[in-house]
Design a protein around this motif. Structure first.
Motif, PDB file in Angstrom:
ATOM      1  N   VAL A  61       3.923   2.554  -9.572  1.00 48.25           N
ATOM      2  CA  VAL A  61       2.565   2.340 -10.068  1.00 48.25           C
ATOM      3  C   VAL A  61       2.431   0.957 -10.697  1.00 48.25           C
ATOM      4  O   VAL A  61       1.458   0.235 -10.453  1.00 48.25           O
ATOM      5  N   VAL A  83       2.409   6.729  -6.854  1.00 45.66           N
ATOM      6  CA  VAL A  83       1.485   7.744  -7.388  1.00 45.66           C
ATOM      7  C   VAL A  83       1.967   9.143  -7.019  1.00 45.66           C
ATOM      8  O   VAL A  83       1.916  10.074  -7.844  1.00 45.66           O
ATOM      9  N   GLY A 103       5.122  -6.407 -13.149  1.00 45.41           N
ATOM     10  CA  GLY A 103       5.081  -4.957 -13.028  1.00 45.41           C
ATOM     11  C   GLY A 103       6.390  -4.305 -13.422  1.00 45.41           C
ATOM     12  O   GLY A 103       6.410  -3.279 -14.105  1.00 45.41           O
ATOM     13  N   TYR A 124      -2.804  -4.450  -7.043  1.00 46.44           N
ATOM     14  CA  TYR A 124      -4.100  -4.150  -6.436  1.00 46.44           C
ATOM     15  C   TYR A 124      -5.194  -4.053  -7.490  1.00 46.44           C
ATOM     16  O   TYR A 124      -6.347  -4.421  -7.235  1.00 46.44           O
ATOM     17  N   CYS A 125      -4.852  -3.600  -8.680  1.00 43.39           N
ATOM     18  CA  CYS A 125      -5.844  -3.594  -9.764  1.00 43.39           C
ATOM     19  C   CYS A 125      -6.239  -5.024 -10.133  1.00 43.39           C
ATOM     20  O   CYS A 125      -7.426  -5.328 -10.320  1.00 43.39           O
ATOM     21  N   PHE A 138       3.417  -2.027  -7.724  1.00 45.19           N
ATOM     22  CA  PHE A 138       2.484  -2.140  -6.615  1.00 45.19           C
ATOM     23  C   PHE A 138       1.041  -1.903  -7.055  1.00 45.19           C
ATOM     24  O   PHE A 138       0.135  -2.645  -6.667  1.00 45.19           O
ATOM     25  N   GLY A 139       0.835  -0.863  -7.865  1.00 50.01           N
ATOM     26  CA  GLY A 139      -0.530  -0.558  -8.285  1.00 50.01           C
ATOM     27  C   GLY A 139      -1.148  -1.632  -9.132  1.00 50.01           C
ATOM     28  O   GLY A 139      -2.350  -1.925  -9.021  1.00 50.01           O
ATOM     29  N   SER A 140      -0.349  -2.283 -10.001  1.00 46.19           N
ATOM     30  CA  SER A 140      -0.906  -3.320 -10.867  1.00 46.19           C
ATOM     31  C   SER A 140      -1.429  -4.503 -10.058  1.00 46.19           C
ATOM     32  O   SER A 140      -2.438  -5.123 -10.419  1.00 46.19           O
ATOM     33  N   CYS A 192       2.485   1.690  -3.395  1.00 46.79           N
ATOM     34  CA  CYS A 192       1.535   2.193  -4.396  1.00 46.79           C
ATOM     35  C   CYS A 192       1.291   3.692  -4.217  1.00 46.79           C
ATOM     36  O   CYS A 192       1.328   4.460  -5.191  1.00 46.79           O
ATOM     37  N   ILE A 193       1.062   4.097  -2.966  1.00 47.86           N
ATOM     38  CA  ILE A 193       0.827   5.523  -2.690  1.00 47.86           C
ATOM     39  C   ILE A 193       2.061   6.351  -3.035  1.00 47.86           C
ATOM     40  O   ILE A 193       1.974   7.431  -3.640  1.00 47.86           O
ATOM     41  N   VAL A 246       0.839  -1.199   0.000  1.00 44.77           N
ATOM     42  CA  VAL A 246       0.000   0.000   0.000  1.00 44.77           C
ATOM     43  C   VAL A 246       0.870   1.242   0.000  1.00 44.77           C
ATOM     44  O   VAL A 246       0.638   2.204  -0.758  1.00 44.77           O
TER      45      VAL A 246
END
Length: 478
Positions: free
Chosen positions: A254, A213, A293, A261-262, A257-259, A209-210, A206
């Motif tokens: 992004v 971004v 990622g 959670y998506c 980590f973001g991928s 990801c934050i 988390v």
């Protein structure tokens, strides 16, 4: 005699490995040879004293070539190391089998050493050979772009040969160190089972990801402020590098980590996840997680560098006539730019021609990096996915469904980096506008160069996508 045979065993095994894995190594060796050729060409011009004596305005040209000689290894060195890590990942079962059959780590390490030496020798021989053969052509291209008419016979600078051999020796030594690390951090049994082991969720997901971004937003903010803030516009080059660094770090955050959670959010949607095509696609991507990622982020960043280089090259080509028309006029008050009252048309032609020459070379290198990362990512992941698709066909998944699933997965993998690269270019354009203000090139010309670069890059990217999709499908359907 037995000692002689034992001494020749490791070199022989290394040669056999390169031959048996030639489908994987030929693109790597081809890319390394091309990069050697590009670097030697630029370095030879930079180091050539005869070129400096024969060419008018050689001071500006030599300075730009020296900068290019320093920048090219910064990009190409990590790229070759990254591709080598792909090759080691693809060969992990082979390396594990050596240990199971009784070879000690030092013997396997010796095999890797000779493989690296063979690869270095092939890259240098082919790359330097091509550079020597094309030396006259590259010098002629530079002179033509620079608008210079000179009676110049290309000569080899011994320093360029030594620098090229030494630099790529160091780069391949770094690749060998990465191979040793891969070998030493796992037992033979772990290497054999690694293909079937999924990856754990990355720690601090988390937060990562934050942070990704936030860094991406910070890079975009710096780029936009550089356009509107006169004080930042005066430091446009450091600001450009700062924005690029923040955007690059944010891209990794992004995508890595973001991928995840998506993908997990899509998996939580039962109606979407339990369709056959979506189930296989999401399962395969979640199986890899962090590597997937990182691969997407690298494709995006190399694509962005290709886009920016194309944009700058085309802008320079479109804007040279515009600058020529302004020669002899006074600079605008408060604007840092070329002194148009004192600079000559010949100096403008040399400067802009050299920039266009370097743009062609760097654009070729970045495009090569983009395509090869895409290619190796797909063949590695295709090998990992092959067993899963075989099982799906055995339980009733038709060939048409397999093709549709492959198409969806590969399209997703390729579309995300492309969209992110285009978004990076959109936010980089304001900084480029300020950067080209220094060269007295108007905003409209920069936007025209950006638009043309997008069209060229998208066409090349789609061509690479189609070729890679076929390679991936051949692997999973074999």
């Amino acid at each position: 005699m037995p000692k002689v045979r034992n001494a020749l065993l490791c070199p022989y095994l290394a040669l056999c490995n390169l031959r048996s894995n030639r489908r994987d190594y030929l693109p790597f060796l081809g890319a390394a040879s091309l990069i050697v050729c590009l670097f030697f060409t630029v370095c030879n011009i930079s180091e050539s004293r005869s070129f400096a004596r024969a060419i008018p305005g050689s001071g500006t040209l030599h300075g730009l070539m020296t900068v290019a000689t320093l920048l090219l290894p910064v990009v190409c060195g990590p790229f070759l190391w990254y591709i080598n890590s792909f090759l080691m990942k693809r060969r992990r079962r082979e390396l594990g089998l050596y240990g199971v059959l009784g070879l000690e780590r030092r013997h396997v390490g010796a095999v890797l050493l000779f493989e690296t030496l063979y690869s270095l020798a092939i890259s240098l021989v082919v790359g330097l050979g091509a550079g020597l053969l094309l030396m006259g052509l590259s010098a002629g291209l530079l002179l033509r772009l620079a608008g210079i008419t000179a009676d110049y016979t290309p000569q080899v600078a011994p320093g360029a040969l030594a620098i090229t051999a030494g630099l790529f020796g160091v780069i391949f030594l770094g690749c060998l160190a990465g191979s040793f690390a891969h070998l030493s951090l796992a037992t033979p049994t772990e290497l054999l089972r690694e293909d079937h082991a999924g990856e754990k969720d990355p720690r601090f997901g988390v937060i990562g990801c934050i942070l990704g971004v936030a860094l991406l937003g910070g890079g975009y903010t710096v780029a936009i402020r550089a356009y509107h803030d006169p004080m930042l516009a005066l430091m446009v080059i450091p600001v450009f590098f700062l924005a690029s660094l923040l955007a690059a770090l944010g891209t990794y955050g992004v995508f890595i980590f973001g991928s995840i959670y998506c993908l997990k959010a899509l998996k939580a949607n039962k109606g979407f996840y339990y369709r056959p095509q979506n189930f296989v696609t999401l399962s395969g991507m979640l199986h890899r997680m962090r590597k997937n990622g990182a691969g997407l982020a690298n494709i995006c960043l190399f694509g962005t560098m290709t886009l920016v280089t194309l944009c700058c090259t085309l802008t320079v080509a479109f804007g040279q006539g515009e600058v020529m028309a302004l020669l002899g006029t006074a600079n605008r008050p408060g604007v840092v730019s070329l002194n148009l009252e004192q600079i000559s048309p010949e100096e403008i032609t040399v400067f802009f021609g050299t920039l266009a020459f370097l743009g062609i070379f760097f654009g070729a290198a970045f495009l090569l990096c983009t395509v090869l990362v895409m290619y190796y990512k797909q063949i590695v992941e295709g090998s990992e996915d092959r067993d899963g698709y075989i099982v799906m066909r055995r339980v009733g998944m038709s060939g048409g469904m397999v093709r549709a699933t492959v198409r969806r997965q590969v399209t997703l993998v390729f579309l995300l980096p492309l969209l992110m690269a285009l978004m990076h270019l959109c936010f980089a354009t304001p900084v480029l506008i300020r950067l080209f203000d220094i060269l007295c090139i108007s905003q409209g010309t920069v936007l025209l160069g950006s638009g043309a670069a997008v069209v060229v890059f998208v066409v090349l990217y789609i061509a690479a996508y189609l070729a890679t999709a076929k390679a991936y499908y051949r692997i999973v359907s074999g």
